[in-house]
Design a protein around this motif. Structure first.
Motif, PDB file in Angstrom:
ATOM      1  N   THR A 112      52.795  66.718   5.280  1.00  0.00           N
ATOM      2  CA  THR A 112      53.234  66.146   4.004  1.00  0.00           C
ATOM      3  C   THR A 112      52.496  64.867   3.640  1.00  0.00           C
ATOM      4  O   THR A 112      52.795  64.258   2.616  1.00  0.00           O
ATOM      5  N   ASP A 113      51.518  64.455   4.440  1.00  0.00           N
ATOM      6  CA  ASP A 113      50.818  63.199   4.196  1.00  0.00           C
ATOM      7  C   ASP A 113      49.934  63.289   2.955  1.00  0.00           C
ATOM      8  O   ASP A 113      49.363  64.348   2.642  1.00  0.00           O
ATOM      9  N   ASP A 114      49.800  62.172   2.252  1.00  0.00           N
ATOM     10  CA  ASP A 114      48.934  62.109   1.077  1.00  0.00           C
ATOM     11  C   ASP A 114      47.511  62.480   1.465  1.00  0.00           C
ATOM     12  O   ASP A 114      46.977  61.986   2.468  1.00  0.00           O
ATOM     13  N   ALA A 115      46.893  63.344   0.687  1.00  0.00           N
ATOM     14  CA  ALA A 115      45.568  63.854   1.040  1.00  0.00           C
ATOM     15  C   ALA A 115      44.529  62.744   1.133  1.00  0.00           C
ATOM     16  O   ALA A 115      43.751  62.672   2.089  1.00  0.00           O
ATOM     17  N   GLU A 116      44.506  61.845   0.136  1.00  0.00           N
ATOM     18  CA  GLU A 116      43.489  60.796   0.116  1.00  0.00           C
ATOM     19  C   GLU A 116      43.674  59.794   1.253  1.00  0.00           C
ATOM     20  O   GLU A 116      42.741  59.087   1.630  1.00  0.00           O
ATOM     21  N   SER A 117      44.873  59.737   1.829  1.00  0.00           N
ATOM     22  CA  SER A 117      45.114  58.787   2.916  1.00  0.00           C
ATOM     23  C   SER A 117      44.306  59.136   4.154  1.00  0.00           C
ATOM     24  O   SER A 117      44.139  58.302   5.054  1.00  0.00           O
ATOM     25  N   ALA A 198      42.043  70.952   0.487  1.00  0.00           N
ATOM     26  CA  ALA A 198      40.604  70.783   0.670  1.00  0.00           C
ATOM     27  C   ALA A 198      40.261  69.326   0.962  1.00  0.00           C
ATOM     28  O   ALA A 198      39.421  69.035   1.822  1.00  0.00           O
ATOM     29  N   ILE A 199      40.905  68.394   0.261  1.00  0.00           N
ATOM     30  CA  ILE A 199      40.629  66.970   0.481  1.00  0.00           C
ATOM     31  C   ILE A 199      40.971  66.575   1.917  1.00  0.00           C
ATOM     32  O   ILE A 199      40.193  65.895   2.598  1.00  0.00           O
ATOM     33  N   LYS A 200      42.131  66.994   2.395  1.00  0.00           N
ATOM     34  CA  LYS A 200      42.507  66.690   3.783  1.00  0.00           C
ATOM     35  C   LYS A 200      41.458  67.232   4.748  1.00  0.00           C
ATOM     36  O   LYS A 200      41.018  66.537   5.675  1.00  0.00           O
TER      37      LYS A 200
END
Length: 761
Positions: A112-117, A198-200
C-alpha cells in the motif's frame, strides 16, 4: 538471481572452455594445466601487498595470518531462517522498503506504499555490497582505510523486480489479470499495467547508499535513516556518457534518444548485480541482465539499422514486434502505461522505431545499458558516469588489481551468461595515490582511456588477453562491419566473438587475492545442452548426471578458476591458469563429480559471489543454486586459498546419457588438490529461496555485511507463505520478527563475533 533458464545469445563458433580441456587431455604433457585447486603451500610465502584500495594499512597487514578455519561448520538446512556458527550474531541492517529520508512513511509490507516514495526507500533484491569511509574532508577513502570519527556509507545493488508481486496489494496486475507474478525473463501477461505498479517496480531497481551507524570501536550498529549521505540511484537517475576522448562523438551518436537527442546523458542504471571499488574510493556498479526489460509491442515499427538489429540479437534484446496472438511478452510491461509524463518514463521501454529519427523515439535505449557505472558515495550531488571504455555486456562485478604507484590499473569483469567471456580493462594512466578521494574526476582519469581485452584460455595452461581494438585485424574483418572503436565498446560481445575469446560457463564474480594478486572467477554452472562428455575440456572437465534426483545434467554444480598475470603485471597480455575448486554434493561420485573431495561440512553448489577479506585472507564463496536445493538452501562458504600451480594428480571419468544413449569420454588425469574441512567450511545457510550474495567487511575484519536476495523466490503469489516469509517470521536467525505482514523481504545483514574477534577465525 537464478539464471537456470537464461537464453544463450552467443552462437559464435569460438572455442569453448570445454574444447580447451579436450585438447589438454589428449596430450599427457599438457595435463599439468589443471594444477591447482585449494592448495596452500605457498600462499603465505609472499609479502603483504596493498589491496585495491591503495596503500597498506594495519588491517591490510593481517592478510595471510590464517592457515585454517576454526569456526564450527554450519549444517545444511531447508529452514526459513539464517544459520551461522555458534559464537556469531546476525542482525539486519536494512530490508527492502525501509525509509531513507525524513517524512517517508514506514514501510507497510502490504503493497500500500506510495509509488513515488520508492525513490527514498531501500531498493529490492540486495546484491553487490561495498563500504566507504567518508572523512572530515568530505572525501571517500574506500573500504581500505579507516580512522576514528569517519562516517561509513554502505552501497548495495538492487538487482531486479522479479519478486514484485510482494509490493502490490494483491500481486501484479496486467489488464484483467490480477495477482500474477511476472518474471524478468518473459512472463508478463499481455495487457495494460497500472502506473503505480510500474513506478514501484522501476524505482526499486538501482543502488541504495546509506550511512551506517558506528559505535566507539567502529562496530556497525544500524543505519541512519535521515542521513544526508543516504541516496538512491534508480533507472531514472541522469548519468553522463563517458569514454575515450577520440571516440566520444561516435559513442554519443549511438546514445541518442528522445530523452537526450545529443547523447550526452542517459537515464538510469538497471539490473545491478556485482560491484567493484576503485583505488580512489568510488563505487562501480555493474549492469547485468538488462536486455529483457525492453520490447517492441504488436504492430510496432522495427528499426531497419542492420547493425542495431545484429547487436540486439547478440545481446538478447527483442528484434521483432510481439505477435498479436501472444499470451506473454519478454518484459515487465512498463511500456503499456499511458504515458502523459513528458520524460516518457514508461514509453522508453518500447524500443521500436516509432519516430522519424532516433532522436524522436527510444530505439537506442538498450545501447545506453550494459555498462559499469561509477558513483561517488561521498558526494550526493555528483552525477554517476557510464564508463563505456570498460565495454558493454552483462557485467558481473569489476574487481581491481593490486594498485602499484606508477603502474596501470586492471579491472577484471565477467559477462554473466553461459558461453560468454571474461574481460579486462587496463588504464592508460598509471596509479598515483594522490588521487585517493578524487571522486568522479579521478574516474575520468583512469576509466576513460585504456585498453579492453577478452580472455583466451589455451590448452597449455597458459592464456592470453586479446585486445578488443578496431586495429585488431580479426575485428576489423568481422561480418558486423566495425568502423570505429566506439562500435567495439558498444557491441563488445560481437568484437570478442571476432577476436576469438574462449566461451566460459557463466563467468560471474571475480575476486583478487590481496596476498598475491591472483584473480579468481566463479563459473556458476552449465547445462546438458552445452556440456556432454564429448565436450569437456581442461577448464571444465566434468560432464555428469546430477545424482540426487533433481535431474540437472551437464555441470550443474559449477566451479571456480583462477589465473596469475605474467610477472604479476596488471598490463600483462598473458597469464597462467588452473582450477581452484569444484562444487558438488558430498555423496556424488569422486570420479566425475566430487573431485574436490567435499564432505557434509563443506559441500556446495553453483558458486556465484566471490570476495577476499583483506583482514583474514579468507576467500568467501556465495551460492546461487538450483541443483542442491532439495537438500539445502543457498550458503556462504569460507576457503583458505592457495596459489596457481599447486596440487596433485586426479582422474575424472565422464559418463552421461546423451540423446538417450550412454556417452563416456575424456577419462583422463588432471591436477588439483583436495582441501580438508579445516580449510573449507560452510559458514552460513540462508532462508528458503534466497540467494546469498554481496559481501564486504569493516577494515578490522570484525563485522561483515552479507546480502540475502529474493527470499521466498518460489512463491507464485503475493500471499503464498508456504515458500517462506523471512525475515518476518519468528525464529528467523536475526533475533525475532522484522517488518509486518508476513511477506518476504530481501535484506542486508551484519554478522559479528560474540567475543569481538575477526570473522572466520
Amino acid at each position: 538471481m537464478s539464471h537456470s533458464f537464461d537464453p544463450i545469445d552467443n552462437q559464435s563458433n569460438n572455442e569453448h572452455f570445454q574444447e580447451v580441456l579436450d585438447k589438454a587431455f589428449s596430450n599427457p604433457s599438457r595435463r599439468s594445466i589443471l594444477r591447482g585447486g585449494l592448495g596452500l603451500a605457498s600462499m603465505f610465502a609472499l609479502p603483504m601487498l596493498p589491496g585495491c584500495g591503495g596503500t597498506s594499512t594495519a588491517s591490510d597487514a593481517a592478510v595471510g595470518a590464517i592457515t585454517e578455519l576454526k569456526f564450527t561448520t554450519v549444517a545444511k538446512s531447508l529452514a526459513d531462517r539464517i544459520w551461522v556458527p555458534a559464537g556469531y550474531t546476525v542482525k539486519i541492517l536494512h530490508a527492502t522498503g525501509d525509509t531513507l529520508k525524513t517524512g517517508v512513511a514506514a514501510y507497510s509490507n502490504a503493497g500500500t506504499d506510495d509509488a513515488e516514495s520508492w525513490a527514498n526507500r531501500v531498493g529490492d533484491q540486495h546484491d553487490g555490497t561495498e563500504i566507504f569511509y567518508i572523512g572530515s574532508n568530505g572525501k571517500s577513502k574506500g573500504s581500505y582505510s579507516y580512522a576514528a570519527g569517519d562516517k561509513a556509507v554502505l552501497a548495495v545493488n538492487n538487482e531486479s523486480s522479479a519478486e514484485a508481486h510482494f509490493f502490490h496489494p494483491t500481486g501484479q496486475t496486467s489488464g484483467a489479470a490480477v495477482g500474477k507474478k511476472f518474471d524478468q525473463f518473459g512472463q508478463w501477461t499481455l495487457g495494460v499495467r497500472p502506473a503505480a505498479e510500474a513506478i514501484k517496480e522501476i524505482l526499486m531497481h538501482g543502488v541504495t547508499l546509506v550511512e551506517v551507524n558506528l559505535d566507539a570501536s567502529g562496530k556497525p550498529t544500524g543505519y541512519n535513516a535521515t542521513s544526508a549521505l543516504n541516496r538512491r540511484i534508480t533507472p531514472e537517475t541522469p548519468m553522463t556518457v563517458t569514454g575515450p576522448a577520440a571516440e566520444l562523438a561516435n559513442l554519443k551518436a549511438m546514445m541518442v534518444t528522445k530523452f537526450d537527442p545529443t547523447g550526452n546523458t542517459t537515464r538510469g542504471t538497471l539490473n545491478n548485480c556485482g560491484t567493484g571499488i576503485t583505488p580512489w574510493g568510488t563505487l562501480i556498479t555493474c549492469e547485468e541482465n538488462w536486455a529483457t526489460y525492453f520490447t517492441m509491442p504488436a504492430g510496432a515499427t522495427v528499426p531497419t539499422d542492420t547493425k542495431l538489429i545484429a547487436s540486439r540479437t547478440r545481446y538478447g534484446v527483442q528484434t521483432t514486434a510481439t505477435s498479436a496472438t501472444a499470451a506473454t511478452s519478454r518484459t515487465q510491461g512498463w511500456h503499456t502505461v499511458t504515458d502523459a509524463d513528458p520524460t516518457s518514463r514508461f514509453a522508453r521501454w518500447n524500443v521500436s522505431a516509432s519516430g522519424a529519427t532516433a532522436a524522436a523515439d527510444f530505439r537506442n535505449e538498450p545501447q545506453t545499458f550494459g555498462y559499469n557505472v561509477e558513483i561517488d558515495p561521498a558526494n550526493v550531488n555528483s552525477m554517476p558516469a557510464k564508463r563505456t571504455s570498460m565495454g558493454r555486456f552483462a557485467h558481473e562485478a569489476a574487481v581491481c588489481s593490486i594498485p602499484v604507484v606508477g603502474k596501470p590499473l586492471a579491472f577484471y569483469m565477467g559477462c554473466d551468461s553461459r558461453n560468454e567471456y571474461i574481460y579486462k580493462f587496463v588504464s592508460t594512466k598509471t596509479w598515483d595515490a594522490a588521487d585517493i578521494g578524487g571522486g568522479i574526476a579521478a574516474g575520468d582519469k583512469y576509466l576513460n582511456e585504456g585498453k579492453l581485452y577478452a580472455a583466451k584460455f589455451n590448452d597449455t595452461g597458459q592464456g592470453e588477453w586479446l585486445e578488443l581494438s578496431i586495429n585488431n585485424a580479426l575485428i576489423k574483418a568481422a561480418a558486423f562491419g566495425f568502423t570505429s572503436q566506439a562500435e567495439v565498446l558498444v557491441h563488445t560481445r560481437i568484437a570478442a566473438d571476432a577476436a576469438g575469446a574462449t566461451k566460459m560457463d557463466r563467468p560471474e564474480w571475480g575476486a583478487v587475492n590481496h596476498a598475491n594478486g591472483e584473480v579468481y572467477f566463479a563459473l556458476t554452472n552449465n547445462n546438458a545442452s552445452n556440456r556432454t562428455p564429448g565436450k569437456t575440456d581442461a577448464a571444465n572437465p566434468r560432464a555428469y548426471k546430477d545424482n540426487d534426483g533433481i535431474g540437472r545434467d551437464g555441470n550443474p554444480h559449477g566451479h571456480i578458476i583462477r589465473f596469475k598475470e605474467t610477472n604479476s603485471m596488471a598490463e600483462a597480455t598473458t597469464f597462467a591458469w588452473d582450477i581452484f575448486l569444484f562444487g558438488a554434493e558430498e555423496d556424488a561420485p569422486a570420479v566425475n563429480t566430487n573431485i574436490s573431495g567435499l564432505t557434509a561440512a563443506n559441500s556446495f553448489s553453483s558458486p556465484d559471489g566471490l570476495w577476499f577479506s583483506k583482514s583474514t585472507g579468507i576467500c568467501w564463496i556465495q551460492t546461487d543454486d538450483g541443483a542442491f536445493t532439495d537438500e539445502t538452501n543457498c550458503m556462504l562458504v569460507a576457503a583458505v586459498p592457495g596459489t596457481v600451480g599447486d596440487g596433485g594428480a586426479f582422474t575424472v571419468s565422464n559418463t552421461m546419457t546423451v540423446a538417450g544413449a550412454p556417452q563416456t569420454a575424456n577419462q583422463n588425469t588432471f591436477v588439483g588438490k583436495v582441501l580438508g574441512e579445516s580449510r573449507l567450511r560452510r559458514f552460513l545457510v540462508g532462508p528458503k529461496g534466497a540467494e546469498v550474495t554481496g559481501i564486504t567487511e569493516t577494515p578490522d575484519g570484525k563485522a561483515i555485511f552479507v546480502g540475502i536476495q529474493h527470499p521466498a523466490e518460489e512463491a507464485t503469489a503475493y500471499n503464498d507463505v508456504s515458500k517462506g516469509v523471512w525475515p518476518t517470521n519468528a525464529n528467523n536467525g536475526v533475533g525475532g520478527t522484522y517488518g509486518l505482514g508476513g511477506r518476504a523481504r530481501s535484506a542486508t545483514i551484519i554478522i559479528t563475533k560474540d567475543d569481538g574477534g575477526r570473522i572466520g577465525l
